[in-house]
Design a protein around this motif. Structure first.
Motif, PDB file in Angstrom:
ATOM      1  N   GLY A 123      -5.696   4.032  11.600  1.00 34.22           N
ATOM      2  CA  GLY A 123      -6.640   3.541  12.064  1.00 34.22           C
ATOM      3  C   GLY A 123      -5.699   2.117  12.203  1.00 34.22           C
ATOM      4  N   ASN A 124      -7.326   0.840  13.074  1.00 35.03           N
ATOM      5  CA  ASN A 124      -6.438  -0.078  13.604  1.00 35.03           C
ATOM      6  C   ASN A 124      -6.903  -1.317  12.522  1.00 35.03           C
ATOM      7  N   VAL A 125      -6.820  -0.867  11.107  1.00 37.20           N
ATOM      8  CA  VAL A 125      -7.074  -1.840   9.906  1.00 37.20           C
ATOM      9  C   VAL A 125      -5.218  -2.842   9.711  1.00 37.20           C
ATOM     10  N   ARG A 126      -5.997  -3.977   9.012  1.00 41.78           N
ATOM     11  CA  ARG A 126      -4.633  -4.381   7.939  1.00 41.78           C
ATOM     12  C   ARG A 126      -4.534  -3.717   6.729  1.00 41.78           C
ATOM     13  N   LYS A 127      -5.549  -3.767   6.242  1.00 45.46           N
ATOM     14  CA  LYS A 127      -5.483  -3.567   4.748  1.00 45.46           C
ATOM     15  C   LYS A 127      -6.431  -2.541   4.424  1.00 45.46           C
ATOM     16  N   VAL A 128      -6.181  -2.059   3.560  1.00 44.08           N
ATOM     17  CA  VAL A 128      -6.948  -0.413   2.877  1.00 44.08           C
ATOM     18  C   VAL A 128      -8.177  -0.374   3.082  1.00 44.08           C
ATOM     19  N   GLU A 129      -8.384  -0.121   3.629  1.00 42.06           N
ATOM     20  CA  GLU A 129     -10.391   0.561   3.900  1.00 42.06           C
ATOM     21  C   GLU A 129     -10.762   1.629   3.552  1.00 42.06           C
ATOM     22  N   LEU A 130     -12.389   1.270   2.533  1.00 45.09           N
ATOM     23  CA  LEU A 130     -13.033   2.666   1.529  1.00 45.09           C
ATOM     24  C   LEU A 130     -14.369   2.558   2.952  1.00 45.09           C
ATOM     25  N   ARG A 131     -14.150   3.702   3.232  1.00 35.74           N
ATOM     26  CA  ARG A 131     -15.677   4.305   3.982  1.00 35.74           C
ATOM     27  C   ARG A 131     -16.141   4.897   4.033  1.00 35.74           C
ATOM     28  N   ASP A 132     -17.388   4.935   3.290  1.00 38.79           N
ATOM     29  CA  ASP A 132     -18.065   6.355   4.215  1.00 38.79           C
ATOM     30  C   ASP A 132     -17.463   7.823   3.403  1.00 38.79           C
ATOM     31  N   GLY A 133     -16.670   7.610   2.144  1.00 40.42           N
ATOM     32  CA  GLY A 133     -15.813   8.560   1.413  1.00 40.42           C
ATOM     33  C   GLY A 133     -14.406   8.825   2.191  1.00 40.42           C
ATOM     34  N   LYS A 134     -14.334   7.843   2.941  1.00 37.30           N
ATOM     35  CA  LYS A 134     -12.517   7.826   3.632  1.00 37.30           C
ATOM     36  C   LYS A 134     -12.080   6.483   3.320  1.00 37.30           C
ATOM     37  N   LEU A 135     -10.839   6.622   3.268  1.00 41.63           N
ATOM     38  CA  LEU A 135      -9.392   5.738   3.200  1.00 41.63           C
ATOM     39  C   LEU A 135      -8.817   6.021   4.384  1.00 41.63           C
ATOM     40  N   ILE A 136      -9.605   4.890   4.600  1.00 47.60           N
ATOM     41  CA  ILE A 136      -8.260   4.409   5.998  1.00 47.60           C
ATOM     42  C   ILE A 136      -7.384   3.814   6.119  1.00 47.60           C
ATOM     43  N   LEU A 137      -6.559   3.211   6.424  1.00 45.02           N
ATOM     44  CA  LEU A 137      -4.970   2.816   6.597  1.00 45.02           C
ATOM     45  C   LEU A 137      -4.183   2.617   8.041  1.00 45.02           C
ATOM     46  N   PRO A 138      -3.675   1.274   7.260  1.00 46.06           N
ATOM     47  CA  PRO A 138      -3.298   0.976   9.012  1.00 46.06           C
ATOM     48  C   PRO A 138      -2.399   2.618   9.575  1.00 46.06           C
ATOM     49  N   ALA A 139      -2.421   2.390  11.011  1.00 38.19           N
ATOM     50  CA  ALA A 139      -1.969   3.430  11.445  1.00 38.19           C
ATOM     51  C   ALA A 139      -0.530   3.438  11.481  1.00 38.19           C
ATOM     52  N   GLU A 140       0.655   2.004  11.037  1.00 36.36           N
ATOM     53  CA  GLU A 140       1.900   2.032  11.141  1.00 36.36           C
ATOM     54  C   GLU A 140       2.108   1.910   9.987  1.00 36.36           C
ATOM     55  N   ARG A 141       3.258   2.965   9.664  1.00 34.05           N
ATOM     56  CA  ARG A 141       3.546   3.184   7.905  1.00 34.05           C
ATOM     57  C   ARG A 141       4.024   1.778   7.259  1.00 34.05           C
ATOM     58  N   GLU A 142       5.125   1.314   7.937  1.00 27.92           N
ATOM     59  CA  GLU A 142       5.312   0.258   7.091  1.00 27.92           C
ATOM     60  C   GLU A 142       4.244  -0.789   6.624  1.00 27.92           C
ATOM     61  N   ARG A 143       3.563  -0.384   7.387  1.00 29.80           N
ATOM     62  CA  ARG A 143       2.068  -2.077   7.064  1.00 29.80           C
ATOM     63  C   ARG A 143       1.464  -1.016   6.338  1.00 29.80           C
ATOM     64  N   ALA A 144       1.075  -0.042   6.140  1.00 29.33           N
ATOM     65  CA  ALA A 144      -0.008   0.997   5.338  1.00 29.33           C
ATOM     66  C   ALA A 144       1.265   1.046   3.822  1.00 29.33           C
ATOM     67  N   ARG A 145       2.170   1.000   3.918  1.00 27.85           N
ATOM     68  CA  ARG A 145       2.728   0.966   2.422  1.00 27.85           C
ATOM     69  C   ARG A 145       2.450  -0.630   2.174  1.00 27.85           C
ATOM     70  N   LYS A 146       2.736  -1.330   3.311  1.00 24.21           N
ATOM     71  CA  LYS A 146       2.657  -2.835   2.316  1.00 24.21           C
ATOM     72  C   LYS A 146       1.018  -3.089   1.904  1.00 24.21           C
TER      73      LYS A 146
END
Length: 223
Positions: free
Chosen positions: A74-97
């Motif tokens: 999703g449109n997030v900058r950091k890792v988020e945990l919400r309602d049993g979901k783990l949300i990562l930035p949609a851009e791969r390199e940003r997710a890795r970072k």
């Protein structure tokens, strides 16, 4: 069984099972592959059964510090945990970072603790996208940790840190090395087996395929 034969000028034949279930035999030309497979049939059956168990576990979701979550990009900058979901930035390199930042915090704290307890002085700490090792220690005392560690339970991350810090005393896997590891992590045998299982889980996990840019390789080799 799907068998891939690779002819190489090797002295001894080698048998492997890939994460996608392919059986690969590396052998010289003229080698009796069929007899070789027959000889190792029981081992192959056991390994394929283990692989199927790993696949079922991997299908539970994206592994994150030992738990499984439904992965969402999703449109997030950091890792988020919400309602049993783990949300990562949609851009791969940003997710890795973002994942590297979280792992670095955990690893740095463990290195700080155990380096004092073990009486060693590590150099720099790196978090890297490695494909073959959980971690490594250089001759200069620098420690490199695989981003894949972020998938593991805290206890296994702890073992990997202790293992690498022990290499600051012994750059080998001698009896002295394992005695030192055992002082701070007595059940290291179980940890090593668990690490092999978790590696398999990550190899076949769809979320990690995306994170490591392996979607194409896996889709082209899947049955």
């Amino acid at each position: 069984m799907e068998v891939e034969v690779r002819h190489r000028p090797v002295r001894y034949a080698r048998l492997e099972i890939k994460p996608d279930g392919r059986i690969v035999v590396t052998a010289p030309r003229g080698f009796d592959v069929e007899a070789f497979i027959k000889k190792h049939e029981r081992w192959l059956s056991n390994r394929l059964r283990e692989l199927e168990e790993v696949r079922r576990e991997s299908a539970r979701g994206f592994p994150f510090f030992g738990e499984f979550y439904r992965l969402e990009l999703g449109n997030v900058r950091k890792v988020e945990l919400r309602d049993g979901k783990l949300i990562l930035p949609a851009e791969r390199e940003r997710a890795r970072k973002a994942l590297k930042e979280l792992l670095r915090d955990r690893v740095t704290a463990l290195v700080a603790l155990y380096s004092v307890l073990m009486g060693v002085s590590p150099g720099k700490i790196y978090i890297r996208n490695q494909r073959t090792k959980w971690a490594s220690c250089s001759s200069r005392g620098n420690l490199s940790f695989n981003l894949r560690l972020v998938a593991l339970p805290e206890k296994l991350i702890e073992y990997v840190v202790i293992h690498e810090l022990a290499h600051l005393r012994y750059l080998n896997h001698s009896k002295a090395f394992w005695r030192l590891v055992g002082r701070f992590y007595p059940d290291y045998g179980t940890a090593r087996r668990e690490l092999r299982r978790w590696w398999g889980v990550i190899e076949v996990n769809e979320g990690w395929r995306w994170l490591e840019g392996r979607e194409q390789d896996c889709s082209s080799s899947s049955r």
